[in-house]
Scaffold this motif. Structure first.
Motif, short mmCIF file in Angstrom:
data_model
loop_
_atom_site.label_atom_id
_atom_site.label_comp_id
_atom_site.label_asym_id
_atom_site.label_seq_id
_atom_site.Cartn_x
_atom_site.Cartn_y
_atom_site.Cartn_z
N LEU A 621 11.19 -9.24 -16.96
CA LEU A 621 11.98 -8.75 -18.23
C LEU A 621 11.12 -8.06 -19.31
O LEU A 621 9.82 -8.64 -19.44
CB LEU A 621 12.52 -10.16 -18.82
CG LEU A 621 13.35 -11.18 -18.01
CD1 LEU A 621 13.72 -12.24 -18.57
CD2 LEU A 621 14.88 -10.09 -17.72
N SER A 622 11.54 -7.19 -19.94
CA SER A 622 10.93 -6.28 -20.98
C SER A 622 10.63 -6.88 -22.09
O SER A 622 9.50 -6.88 -22.65
CB SER A 622 11.30 -4.96 -21.12
OG SER A 622 11.79 -4.22 -19.78
N ALA A 623 11.64 -7.69 -22.57
CA ALA A 623 11.61 -8.17 -23.90
C ALA A 623 12.18 -9.39 -24.14
O ALA A 623 13.22 -9.64 -25.10
CB ALA A 623 12.19 -7.19 -24.89
N SER A 624 11.95 -10.35 -23.30
CA SER A 624 12.67 -11.84 -23.19
C SER A 624 12.48 -12.38 -24.45
O SER A 624 13.24 -13.51 -24.94
CB SER A 624 12.34 -12.54 -21.80
OG SER A 624 10.88 -12.75 -22.11
N GLU A 625 11.46 -12.36 -25.26
CA GLU A 625 10.97 -13.00 -26.52
C GLU A 625 11.78 -12.46 -27.75
O GLU A 625 11.68 -13.40 -28.73
CB GLU A 625 9.42 -12.80 -26.62
CG GLU A 625 8.91 -11.65 -27.34
CD GLU A 625 8.76 -10.51 -26.17
OE1 GLU A 625 8.55 -9.46 -26.47
OE2 GLU A 625 9.13 -10.73 -24.89
N SER A 626 12.41 -11.17 -27.47
CA SER A 626 12.89 -10.83 -28.90
C SER A 626 14.36 -10.91 -28.70
O SER A 626 15.24 -10.40 -27.78
CB SER A 626 12.52 -9.30 -28.81
OG SER A 626 12.95 -8.71 -29.65
N TRP A 627 14.97 -11.55 -29.96
CA TRP A 627 16.29 -11.45 -30.12
C TRP A 627 17.24 -10.10 -30.20
O TRP A 627 18.21 -9.82 -29.81
CB TRP A 627 16.86 -12.40 -31.37
CG TRP A 627 16.65 -13.78 -30.90
CD1 TRP A 627 17.72 -14.66 -30.48
CD2 TRP A 627 15.46 -14.74 -31.01
NE1 TRP A 627 17.33 -15.97 -30.58
CE2 TRP A 627 15.90 -16.03 -30.58
CE3 TRP A 627 14.24 -14.16 -31.32
CZ2 TRP A 627 14.86 -16.96 -30.61
CZ3 TRP A 627 13.16 -15.47 -30.83
CH2 TRP A 627 13.67 -16.75 -30.74
N TYR A 683 -0.63 -21.95 -21.53
CA TYR A 683 -1.99 -21.64 -22.47
C TYR A 683 -1.66 -22.17 -23.86
O TYR A 683 -2.53 -22.05 -24.76
CB TYR A 683 -2.70 -20.61 -22.15
CG TYR A 683 -2.98 -20.24 -20.78
CD1 TYR A 683 -4.00 -20.94 -20.25
CD2 TYR A 683 -2.16 -19.50 -19.90
CE1 TYR A 683 -4.26 -20.47 -18.78
CE2 TYR A 683 -2.33 -19.41 -18.66
CZ TYR A 683 -3.52 -19.85 -18.07
OH TYR A 683 -3.98 -19.54 -16.60
N GLY A 684 -0.57 -22.52 -24.36
CA GLY A 684 0.02 -22.92 -25.42
C GLY A 684 0.36 -22.04 -26.47
O GLY A 684 0.56 -22.17 -27.63
N VAL A 685 0.83 -20.96 -25.92
CA VAL A 685 1.31 -19.98 -27.04
C VAL A 685 2.86 -19.67 -26.53
O VAL A 685 3.06 -19.43 -25.50
CB VAL A 685 0.44 -18.62 -26.79
CG1 VAL A 685 1.15 -17.39 -27.61
CG2 VAL A 685 -1.04 -18.81 -27.02
N SER A 686 3.71 -19.72 -27.59
CA SER A 686 5.10 -19.44 -27.29
C SER A 686 5.41 -17.95 -27.88
O SER A 686 5.24 -17.87 -29.05
CB SER A 686 5.92 -20.72 -27.74
OG SER A 686 7.31 -20.33 -27.99
N SER A 687 6.03 -17.33 -27.22
CA SER A 687 6.29 -15.72 -27.46
C SER A 687 7.47 -15.96 -28.36
O SER A 687 7.74 -15.05 -29.35
CB SER A 687 6.71 -14.96 -26.30
OG SER A 687 5.32 -14.73 -25.77
N SER A 688 8.33 -16.65 -28.33
CA SER A 688 9.46 -16.94 -28.84
C SER A 688 9.58 -17.93 -30.15
O SER A 688 10.61 -18.37 -30.82
CB SER A 688 10.67 -17.35 -28.36
OG SER A 688 10.60 -18.97 -27.56
N GLY A 689 8.39 -18.61 -30.30
CA GLY A 689 8.26 -19.48 -31.56
C GLY A 689 8.79 -20.97 -31.29
O GLY A 689 9.02 -21.72 -32.16
#
Length: 822
Positions: A621-627, A683-689
């Motif tokens: 997926l190219s941008a799964s973190e972005s609404w 590793y503890g980082v959420s790209s979507s918050g």
């Protein structure tokens, strides 16, 4: 102590009675920690992440014959010599067994709960009271619904005092722990925000914790805390109070003065109208409060104030987690000098086995005398020798007079004994250690830190600390969001996102991860050489690299015709059939992968050969973190489904599908398919918050020098920054050769020093950088956090317009990695 299986069955009200006689001395909830099969009762717990019934067959073949289960599986029907205690709730039954065991002991039992400080208070009480009592205590932080019964199960007739901690994370949990611990002395430590998310208020949490003390004889707490005092009154526990106060002279224990010095704190107090004082080698508020709790317990147990004062000054920091470090001459060092009692030795030996796996490392243990065990040396060390034999320890170094006198009990192939740590160091046999997995397990008085310094490969003040417990928490966090049959592929490429792929992979393998993925073949080979046996996907294989893939059982991604044809040719030349591959399709990211209009030709090529077989089909997926791009993401997922249907129809069999990455797992639960790929989230980082992850990596260094620099002076190469005011400038041991991007210079970046942000001034140097500590309580030798709690990789990345991936993977190999675990 042991119980007959018939006694346990009767206690649980099970009918009919077990058919095979057995004595149970061990309760096991983790199938990987089996040591004495014939004496073990395995409790098959079902959690949201796992079902332990799946491991019954494995344990049966390992010699276990007694099981506490909530269901009977068809494959067990031939286990006719096994006892299956069938209950509705194995966890409740485990707790009932432990509560019964507790009821057989009439000794002082200290129960500790609170939000912070539980483990420190427990360990300091042990340090303060071990001269007066034979003490049993919770191993490490065994304070959960499972950990508490396992802790209490340790009680035996030699114990004169017990210290157990209890933790809860949601309402109504403490009512299950209270009858198991049944404390006679209660200690309530600091109430804070930890695990607050499941409680309506701090008051609710405080009252829930106080449930532990409803049957206690005495309750020790800080009466200056209005919340605690109010809750104690509401719970009608005031009549049990042994409270301490810095304000109320009429308190049971009045703290009259606290004087902080440079490296210690003097505490004056009044008790029974007499004035006393003592000193502790700490200055932070948490340590002061923890020490006062311990003081109150010691006074209640009639330890004389003079003795308390002498022991308080000898308190040592509680290293609540063991760590793994690289040793010299190919050795790996596990430092677990946290304590040295029999039960903690078992835990440490289990961790050592986790770390060995299939690697050709000799298992070595350096062990000191076990102090204040309450067991005569001969029977004690006979038990220890049995542990060493069960764990297949190949070299033992025993340090202390008792171990030396009982050397004959140990059958370890190589063994050496010394009266003291100094004698061991003088012998210089440690210089002969080579390719060994060394467990350091020593009581405090033996100062094993001296041995650690000799064995450690790199004494470096700049370290990347990797919290393996946080890694496991994050793994289980994502696993809990998946449907039961969905598997996880964990990304350990780029040296495990900078954290160290080998140790990350060992931890994931132990916790039953399904797949690993690396970028290049060399990364996969390195993991195989470290003993990793999990399936490994190589995402970017080279056209001419099939032989290495095959020799090391690595599964390639196939993304275009060139590499597919090359691998088919190589497999046919070696007469290999059905070698697994993973087909990458391009659904819109346009990096690697077959396009939709290439699928038919690809299928024809695959059907025409027998060397390779499709294990899975996946896309990225190219941008799964972005609404903002959700419409495009759904378009990608629709395309993926159509392509997968086409591939399955063309091949004539089902293949595993996966498209979700970390952000995809967080946001698109309806598209989990058969597999998901967990990367940065591990590793503890959420790209979507998403909230709920724990920080895994903390990068820290030290201040080398601090200078007072006048205004209008410049700092660093190129004179890029002129100071506008007089400033305190600290030089820290970290530069661009260590992984600090030069863009962080000239106040774009910052570090964290003693809780304060210090901006980076001037240009970043190769090995060093300078920070402004004006107005910050900082001294030479203090720690500077590059990233970690309080200063996340997300914060750093945003400050220079990059992404957390780059920050994590940029940490240089010359920075020492330390792996910690509770």
């Amino acid at each position: 102590m042991s119980y007959s299986i018939q006694d346990i069955s009767s206690l649980l009200g099970i009918s009919p009675a077990p058919v095979q006689p057995a004595r149970i001395s061990r309760l096991l909830t983790d199938s990987r920690k089996l040591t004495s099969p014939s004496e073990t009762l395995f409790v098959a717990l079902t959690t949201k992440n796992n079902d332990a019934h799946l491991y019954v067959s494995e344990l049966y073949h390992a010699g276990v014959r007694n099981f506490l289960v909530s269901k009977i599986m068809p494959e067990w029907q031939n286990f006719r010599d096994a006892n299956f205690l069938h209950v509705k709730n194995p966890l409740a039954s485990l707790q009932k067994i432990a509560a019964h065991h507790r009821s057989r002991f009439d000794i002082p039992v200290i129960g500790i709960t609170g939000s912070n400080g539980k483990t420190v208070v427990k360990e300091w009480l042990y340090q303060l009271l071990e001269q007066d009592f034979n003490i049993v205590r919770s191993p490490r932080s065994y304070n959960s619904q499972i950990g508490v019964p396992l802790s209490v199960w340790q009680l035996d007739p030699t114990n004169e005092l017990a210290v157990f901690e209890a933790g809860i994370s949601q309402p109504d949990e403490m009512e299950y722990l209270e009858p198991i611990i049944r404390p006679t002395i209660g200690v309530l430590t600091k109430i804070g925000e930890a695990h607050q998310e499941n409680f309506n208020s701090l008051q609710q949490k405080c009252m829930e914790k106080l449930e532990l003390f409803v049957n206690s004889k005495v309750l020790i707490f800080d009466e200056d805390n209005d919340l605690v005092t109010s809750c104690v009154d509401r719970m009608v526990l005031s009549q049990k109070a042994f409270s301490w106060s810095r304000k109320n002279r009429d308190a049971h224990l009045y703290i009259s003065n606290i004087e902080k010095k440079s490296e210690s704190t003097r505490i004056e107090y009044s008790f029974l109208k007499f004035d006393y004082d003592f000193e502790i080698p700490f200055t932070d508020e948490a340590s002061i409060e923890n020490a006062i709790h311990c003081l109150a317990v010691a006074l209640y147990l009639h330890v004389i104030p003079k003795g308390i004062a002498a022991r308080m000054m000898s308190l040592e920091p509680v290293a609540m987690r063991l760590d793994v470090r690289q040793g010299k001459r190919g050795c790996l060092l596990i430092n677990d000098s946290y304590n040295s009692d029999f039960n903690s030795i078992k835990i440490a030996l289990d961790f050592q086995q986790q770390r060995k796996m299939n690697r050709p490392l000799k298992k070595t243990v350096i062990l000191s005398d076990i102090l204040q065990s309450g067991i005569a040396p001969r029977p004690l060390y006979k038990k220890v020798a049995g542990l060493m034999e069960q764990s297949e320890i190949q070299r033992l170094v025993g340090i202390g007079p008792d171990l030396t006198k009982n050397a004959d009990l140990f059958t370890t192939p190589e063994k050496n004994f010394f009266e003291s740590t100094e004698k061991f160091i003088e012998s210089e046999i440690w210089k002969d250690f080579k390719n060994e997995l060394i467990l350091l397990k020593g009581a405090r008085k033996y100062h094993f830190e001296q041995i650690g310094t000799l064995l450690e490969d790199r004494i470096h003040e700049t370290v990347l600390e990797v919290d393996l417990d946080a890694l496991v928490h994050n793994f289980n966090f994502y696993k809990s969001r998946l449907e039961p049959d969905v598997k996880i592929t964990c990304m350990v490429k780029a040296n495990g996102y900078g954290a160290g792929a080998a140790e990350i992979a060992k931890t994931l393998q132990y916790h039953r991860c399904d797949y690993l993925a690396v970028a290049v073949t060399e990364e996969g080979i390195a993991l195989r050489n470290e003993g990793i046996s999990l399936p490994i996907i190589v995402l970017n294989p080279e056209v001419g690299g099939f032989e290495e893939l095959y020799n090391y059982s690595l599964e390639p991604e196939v993304y275009n015709f060139r590499i597919l044809k090359a691998f088919i040719k190589d497999s046919e030349r070696r007469a290999i059939t059905n070698y697994p591959m993973h087909i990458k399709v391009d659904t819109g990211m346009h990096r690697l992968g077959f396009l939709s209009d290439e699928i038919a030709e690809m299928l024809q090529l695959i059907r025409s050969q027998k060397g390779l077989t499709a294990r899975s089909v996946f896309s990225h997926l190219s941008a799964s973190e972005s609404w903002v791009f959700d419409e495009f993401t759904h378009q990608q997922m629709d395309t993926f489904k159509k392509v997968c249907d086409q591939i399955e129809e063309g091949l004539g069999f089902k293949v595993n599908r996966h498209i979700l990455n970390s952000a995809g797992i967080e946001r698109f639960a309806n598209n989990q398919h058969d597999l998901v790929r967990l990367g940065i989230g591990l590793y503890g980082v959420s790209s979507s918050g998403l909230e709920g992850l724990r920080n895994v990596c903390t990068l820290r260094t030290t201040i080398l020098q601090i200078k007072q620099i006048r205004s209008n002076e410049t700092v660093g190469y190129g004179r890029k920054e002129k100071l506008e005011n007089d400033a305190r400038i600290a030089t820290i041991r970290f530069g661009y050769a260590d992984g600090l991007n030069r863009q962080f210079g000239n106040r774009k970046g910052k570090v964290l020093i003693n809780g304060h942000y210090a901006p980076i001034v001037g240009n970043v140097c190769m090995d060093l950088c300078m920070v402004d500590v004006t107005g910050i309580p900082a001294n030479e030798g203090d720690t500077a956090v590059i990233f970690g709690e309080g200063l996340t990789v997300i914060d750093l990345a945003e400050s220079i317009g990059t992404i957390p991936y780059e920050i994590l993977t940029s940490v240089s190999p010359r920075v020492k990695r330390i792996y910690i675990k509770e």
